[in-house]
Design an enzyme around this catalytic site. Structure first.
Site, PDB file in Angstrom:
ATOM      1  N   GLU A   1     -16.112 -38.901 -32.960  1.00 48.56           N
ATOM      2  CA  GLU A   1     -15.838 -37.912 -31.746  1.00 48.56           C
ATOM      3  C   GLU A   1     -17.064 -37.886 -30.886  1.00 48.56           C
ATOM      4  O   GLU A   1     -18.157 -37.674 -31.101  1.00 48.56           O
ATOM      5  CB  GLU A   1     -15.595 -36.559 -32.179  1.00 48.56           C
TER       6      GLU A   1
ATOM      7  N   HIS B   1     -30.937 -41.496  -9.608  1.00 49.90           N
ATOM      8  CA  HIS B   1     -30.176 -40.705  -8.816  1.00 49.90           C
ATOM      9  C   HIS B   1     -30.068 -39.118  -9.082  1.00 49.90           C
ATOM     10  O   HIS B   1     -30.164 -38.942 -10.429  1.00 49.90           O
ATOM     11  CB  HIS B   1     -28.778 -41.184  -8.863  1.00 49.90           C
TER      12      HIS B   1
ATOM     13  N   ASP C   1     -31.361 -47.911  -3.468  1.00 49.25           N
ATOM     14  CA  ASP C   1     -32.035 -47.596  -4.522  1.00 49.25           C
ATOM     15  C   ASP C   1     -33.804 -48.426  -4.210  1.00 49.25           C
ATOM     16  O   ASP C   1     -34.640 -47.648  -4.852  1.00 49.25           O
ATOM     17  CB  ASP C   1     -32.003 -48.112  -5.990  1.00 49.25           C
TER      18      ASP C   1
ATOM     19  N   LYS D   1     -25.475 -34.428 -16.868  1.00 49.69           N
ATOM     20  CA  LYS D   1     -24.837 -35.533 -17.395  1.00 49.69           C
ATOM     21  C   LYS D   1     -24.920 -35.652 -18.868  1.00 49.69           C
ATOM     22  O   LYS D   1     -25.945 -35.719 -19.427  1.00 49.69           O
ATOM     23  CB  LYS D   1     -25.517 -36.797 -16.609  1.00 49.69           C
TER      24      LYS D   1
ATOM     25  N   ARG E   1     -29.920 -49.089 -12.178  1.00 50.79           N
ATOM     26  CA  ARG E   1     -29.107 -47.950 -11.450  1.00 50.79           C
ATOM     27  C   ARG E   1     -29.944 -46.865 -11.399  1.00 50.79           C
ATOM     28  O   ARG E   1     -30.240 -46.183 -12.555  1.00 50.79           O
ATOM     29  CB  ARG E   1     -27.874 -47.796 -12.015  1.00 50.79           C
TER      30      ARG E   1
ATOM     31  N   GLU F   1     -26.226 -36.892  -2.347  1.00 52.45           N
ATOM     32  CA  GLU F   1     -26.937 -37.768  -3.041  1.00 52.45           C
ATOM     33  C   GLU F   1     -28.285 -38.426  -2.885  1.00 52.45           C
ATOM     34  O   GLU F   1     -28.547 -38.467  -1.371  1.00 52.45           O
ATOM     35  CB  GLU F   1     -26.086 -38.900  -3.410  1.00 52.45           C
TER      36      GLU F   1
ATOM     37  N   GLN G   1     -15.932 -34.285 -14.318  1.00 54.59           N
ATOM     38  CA  GLN G   1     -15.678 -35.768 -13.955  1.00 54.59           C
ATOM     39  C   GLN G   1     -16.402 -36.696 -15.166  1.00 54.59           C
ATOM     40  O   GLN G   1     -17.473 -36.421 -15.572  1.00 54.59           O
ATOM     41  CB  GLN G   1     -16.525 -35.976 -12.673  1.00 54.59           C
TER      42      GLN G   1
ATOM     43  N   TYR H   1     -20.336 -41.622 -18.547  1.00 57.73           N
ATOM     44  CA  TYR H   1     -21.020 -40.464 -18.703  1.00 57.73           C
ATOM     45  C   TYR H   1     -19.981 -39.415 -17.892  1.00 57.73           C
ATOM     46  O   TYR H   1     -19.152 -39.521 -17.047  1.00 57.73           O
ATOM     47  CB  TYR H   1     -22.277 -40.433 -17.798  1.00 57.73           C
TER      48      TYR H   1
END
Length: 184
Positions: free
Chosen positions: A30, A64, A170, A73, A61, A144, A49, A133
């Site tokens: 799971e 952020h 970035d 997250k 990446r 952001e 989300q 995520y």
């Protein structure tokens, strides 16, 4: 318990290792169960989300965060391997400006809980990686922000060979000293 939970060097950031059932046919686990997550972590969060990205080796990446509508997250890798990083941007925190990192891969099936108030990013270590995520708030592009991946004041020890591949936002991200951070 379907998860083993281990605090990191920043106790609010948690490594979750699911209980995996495997045999000659493959495996089953799971990847998320709200009741078990709450019981294992002591956190009662609502995810709103799910995001999925695919990146090539050397893509970095991040780092952020959203200055308003801060997102918690729960991150994992379903193909390949990444080095995943969380940086504490909560000004009142005793770990403000510190970072933790964890190797996440399809093989180890580890997940990382990154609470609201942290910048988050990763670099791809395998030929490619698919990264999934869950977030506790929606994406708001106007809120952001990006923290510079190689800010010497933070000193993240990225396992890189050469320069990473970065998005323009970035590459132009803020240093910690100039970044908007989370007030107490």
């Amino acid at each position: 318990m379907p998860y083993t939970v281990t605090p990191t060097g920043i106790p609010d950031v948690l490594v979750l290792e699911p209980k995996v059932f495997g045999d000659a046919r493959g495996f089953f686990f799971e990847s998320f169960n709200a009741r078990d997550f709450a019981q294992a972590t002591g956190l009662n969060v609502e995810f709103v989300q799910d995001n999925h990205s695919k990146s090539a080796r050397g893509v970095l990446r991040g780092l952020h965060y959203q200055i308003q509508h801060a997102q918690g997250k729960l991150v994992r890798v379903v193909q390949g391997e990444v080095f995943d990083v969380a940086v504490d941007l909560r000004r009142a925190s005793p770990t403000f400006g510190r970072w933790v990192g964890e190797r996440l891969s399809a093989d180890n099936k580890k997940q990382l809980w990154v609470p609201p108030g942290f910048a988050h990013g990763f670099v791809v270590l395998s030929e490619s990686a698919e990264f999934l995520y869950k977030t506790t708030d929606y994406w708001y592009p106007e809120h952001e922000r990006s923290l510079l991946w190689n800010d010497p004041a933070i000193g993240i020890d990225w396992p890189l060979e050469g320069q990473p591949l970065l998005a323009a936002k970035d590459a132009a991200a803020a240093l910690l000293r100039d970044a908007e951070v989370f007030a107490p």
